[in-house]
Design an enzyme around this catalytic site. Structure first.
Site, PDB file in Angstrom:
ATOM      1  N   ASP A 167      -9.193 -15.822 -17.254  1.00  0.00           N
ATOM      2  CA  ASP A 167      -9.929 -16.305 -16.092  1.00  0.00           C
ATOM      3  C   ASP A 167     -11.192 -17.042 -16.508  1.00  0.00           C
ATOM      4  O   ASP A 167     -11.957 -16.571 -17.360  1.00  0.00           O
ATOM      5  CB  ASP A 167     -10.292 -15.114 -15.204  1.00  0.00           C
ATOM      6  CG  ASP A 167     -11.050 -15.520 -13.959  1.00  0.00           C
ATOM      7  OD1 ASP A 167     -10.410 -16.061 -13.041  1.00  0.00           O
ATOM      8  OD2 ASP A 167     -12.274 -15.308 -13.919  1.00  0.00           O
ATOM      9  N   ASP A 200      -4.078   3.798   2.433  1.00  0.00           N
ATOM     10  CA  ASP A 200      -5.535   3.687   2.540  1.00  0.00           C
ATOM     11  C   ASP A 200      -5.953   2.278   2.927  1.00  0.00           C
ATOM     12  O   ASP A 200      -7.138   1.965   2.967  1.00  0.00           O
ATOM     13  CB  ASP A 200      -6.220   4.110   1.237  1.00  0.00           C
ATOM     14  CG  ASP A 200      -5.882   3.204   0.059  1.00  0.00           C
ATOM     15  OD1 ASP A 200      -5.044   2.284   0.224  1.00  0.00           O
ATOM     16  OD2 ASP A 200      -6.454   3.415  -1.033  1.00  0.00           O
ATOM     17  N   GLU A 220      -7.069 -20.323 -17.336  1.00  0.00           N
ATOM     18  CA  GLU A 220      -7.509 -20.929 -16.084  1.00  0.00           C
ATOM     19  C   GLU A 220      -8.681 -21.837 -16.426  1.00  0.00           C
ATOM     20  O   GLU A 220      -9.698 -21.380 -16.942  1.00  0.00           O
ATOM     21  CB  GLU A 220      -7.955 -19.873 -15.075  1.00  0.00           C
ATOM     22  CG  GLU A 220      -8.428 -20.511 -13.762  1.00  0.00           C
ATOM     23  CD  GLU A 220      -9.420 -19.656 -12.989  1.00  0.00           C
ATOM     24  OE1 GLU A 220      -9.422 -19.744 -11.753  1.00  0.00           O
ATOM     25  OE2 GLU A 220     -10.205 -18.930 -13.612  1.00  0.00           O
ATOM     26  N   ASP A 257       0.847  -1.194   0.000  1.00  0.00           N
ATOM     27  CA  ASP A 257       0.000   0.000   0.000  1.00  0.00           C
ATOM     28  C   ASP A 257       0.883   1.245   0.000  1.00  0.00           C
ATOM     29  O   ASP A 257       1.557   1.533   0.985  1.00  0.00           O
ATOM     30  CB  ASP A 257      -0.909  -0.034   1.228  1.00  0.00           C
ATOM     31  CG  ASP A 257      -1.746   1.216   1.400  1.00  0.00           C
ATOM     32  OD1 ASP A 257      -1.866   1.978   0.425  1.00  0.00           O
ATOM     33  OD2 ASP A 257      -2.282   1.421   2.505  1.00  0.00           O
TER      34      ASP A 257
END
Length: 543
Positions: free
Chosen positions: A214, A39, A278, A35
């Site tokens: 995906d 946040d 995938e 990060d």
């Protein structure tokens, strides 16, 4: 006893023209990597700032899970804009900077593409749902109710409940294989295919080196909306989805045609762009072979053989080479032990044994397999599955099926960078998922300072795979599959013997004549008459 090992070649063995064949790819889950703006959510600048860590592992590239514009109902796998970065992750300029830095470090960049569905907030769906005559009316899967008002078919969604939701504007149901906020694209529609190809072209033009596709076997459905028959297997069933033989809402014959179009686009760019699917589900083995057959479809398929297995033994490992024996025209497999969708392998497989010892043995095994291998962030640190209290769960699957499954949140918690820092150096504020206290001692800085750490060991093993052509691209032949696991990797005049004791007790073992130890894991004396539990040996045949 001190193990005498072979001196390693100084340069990587180049045994294939394609950079991706036999490659080691490091998966980054952007929300949980680093990060940069405090946040509590990881972002693209945070990844860029830590690319040196990834490059130091010796991997060939990095795979980024979705960072696209999204309402985050499924944490980025519900895409609202295929060609932009969600503000929580940064900007397109941040992405360009990431690609530039990765290439400077010699890393390829692979990104996810989700082509079976979008977010319900995508502009395409917002237009499609307005009426039945708009230009995108047929871009999603819509169908009338049955005479009694029930859904058009009995299809079930992965996350629970029917795969159909009623929409009052069109007075029709729309299909969703996952959340109701993830409407199913009608990928059989050539206009939809063209739009998706344009999205892929957008990222190719920005310099990406490949894509993970995906849930691609969900991309096309049976237009007759035929009911799925019941599934007769006796496997574990935690959802209505598990009770059906999913032969009509996925796995349709039009999918390879679409994949061929994607491959043609990738091949039109220089630099061996890489496409990996995938593919999960009841017919994954056959579909992975189908989608990678020949030289006009995908380069590789992402196997789930090990990813969802709850026990590691020799019988399981030998299924991989049995599925991919290396026949003419056969595609190339990709393997992983952990990712963002499954509990971490250490927690699934260690069964009360020493987790560090298990992590080291598992890493050696992964680096010894034939095919590409994916290392999930934190795997190089030996992170176990994190405990996430029920009141902190955010994964819709975990919440729906709690407590029957471990869920995905425990594999998605932030990476610990500094053992003594606030939030382990991931952020200065409370992160989106809590950091497990067990992860602090395994932080990157602590392991960098410890020459015996899993991190240093992982670097060494990845280096071995890069240096020995037999490990990277050689053939694989099973020698013994129980109780000891042994297999050979062979390429040219180089032959490696990989031996593992995956069990809980010592097993008889005599090192064969004519071999030299290259690497030994959890073994004090490779020349003794037995191998202890979680032992691993990598041997090179004398020439």
């Amino acid at each position: 006893m001190t193990v005498q090992t072979l001196s390693h070649p100084e340069t990587t063995t180049e045994t294939a023209t394609e950079w991706w064949r036999g490659a080691v790819l490091y998966q980054v889950y952007p929300r949980s990597f680093a990060d940069s703006n405090d946040d509590g959510i990881g972002d693209l600048p945070g990844i860029t700032a830590h690319l040196d860590h990834i490059a130091s592992l010796g991997v060939d590239g990095v795979w980024l899970s979705p960072f696209f514009t999204s309402p985050m109902k499924d944490f980025g796998y519900d895409v609202a804009d295929y060609t932009d970065v969600d503000p929580i992750f940064g900007t397109l300029a941040d992405f360009d900077a990431l690609v530039t830095r990765a290439h400077e470090l010699g890393l390829k960049v692979i990104i996810d593409q989700v082509y079976s569905h979008t977010s319900d907030l995508h502009a395409w769906f917002q237009e499609s749902r307005q009426n039945r005559i708009n230009p995108k009316a047929d871009w999603y899967v819509w169908a009338d109710a049955k005479p009694d008002g029930s859904p058009p078919s009995n299809w079930q969604s992965v996350f629970g409940g029917p795969a159909w939701t009623w929409d009052a504007r069109r007075h029709q149901y729309y299909m969703h294989n996952f959340l109701k906020e993830q409407p199913q694209l009608n990928v059989a529609n050539p206009e939809v295919q063209d739009a998706l190809i344009d999205a892929m072209r957008f990222w190719l033009d920005r310099g990406v080196d490949g894509f993970r596709l995906d849930a691609i076997n969900f991309a096309i459905h049976d237009p007759k909306l035929t009911d799925n028959p019941p599934l007769t297997s006796n496997g574990k069933r935690t959802r209505p989805f598990d009770f059906q033989d999913k032969i009509h809402n996925q796995s349709q014959p039009g999918i390879p045609v679409f994949l061929g179009r994607l491959r043609a686009l990738a091949d039109s760019y220089a630099g061996d762009r890489f496409l990996v699917a995938e593919v999960g589900g009841d017919r994954a083995n056959a579909e992975m072979k189908q989608y990678t057959q020949g030289d006009r479809l995908l380069h590789s398929a992402y196997g789930f053989l090990y990813l969802y297995a709850d026990h590691l033994d020799a019988e399981l490992v030998q299924k991989g080479p049995a599925m991919w024996p290396g026949m003419d025209g056969e595609g190339w497999p990709s393997w992983t032990f952990s990712n963002h969708d499954a509990p971490r392998a250490i927690s699934r497989w260690s069964e009360g044994r020493d987790e560090k010892a298990f992590a080291e043995m598992a890493m050696l095994l992964l680096m010894s397999l034939r095919g590409n291998v994916f290392v999930y962030q934190g795997e190089e640190l030996g992170l176990p599955q994190a405990h996430v209290p029920f009141d902190r769960l955010v994964d819709p699957e975990a919440i729906t099926n709690w407590p029957e499954t471990l869920g995905r949140d425990g594999a998605r918690t932030p990476i610990p960078w500094k053992a003594d820092a606030v939030q382990a150096g991931f952020s200065s504020v409370e992160p989106w998922l809590p950091i497990d206290p067990r992860h602090y001692p395994l932080a990157v800085d602590a392991q960098e300072a410890d020459p015996s750490s899993i991190l240093h060991f992982s670097r060494r093993l990845i280096g071995l795979r890069r240096r020995y052509g037999a490990l990277r691209t050689g053939t694989m032949r099973m020698v013994q599959a129980g109780p000891l696991l042994a297999f050979e990797r062979d390429e040219g005049d180089e032959t490696m013997l990989c031996v593992f004791n995956l069990g809980h007790s010592a097993e008889a073992w005599v090192m064969p004549v004519g071999w030299t130890v290259v690497e030994a894991v959890n073994v004090t004396d490779p020349l003794s008459d037995s191998l202890p539990p979680l032992a691993g040996l990598l041997l090179a045949k004398d020439t």
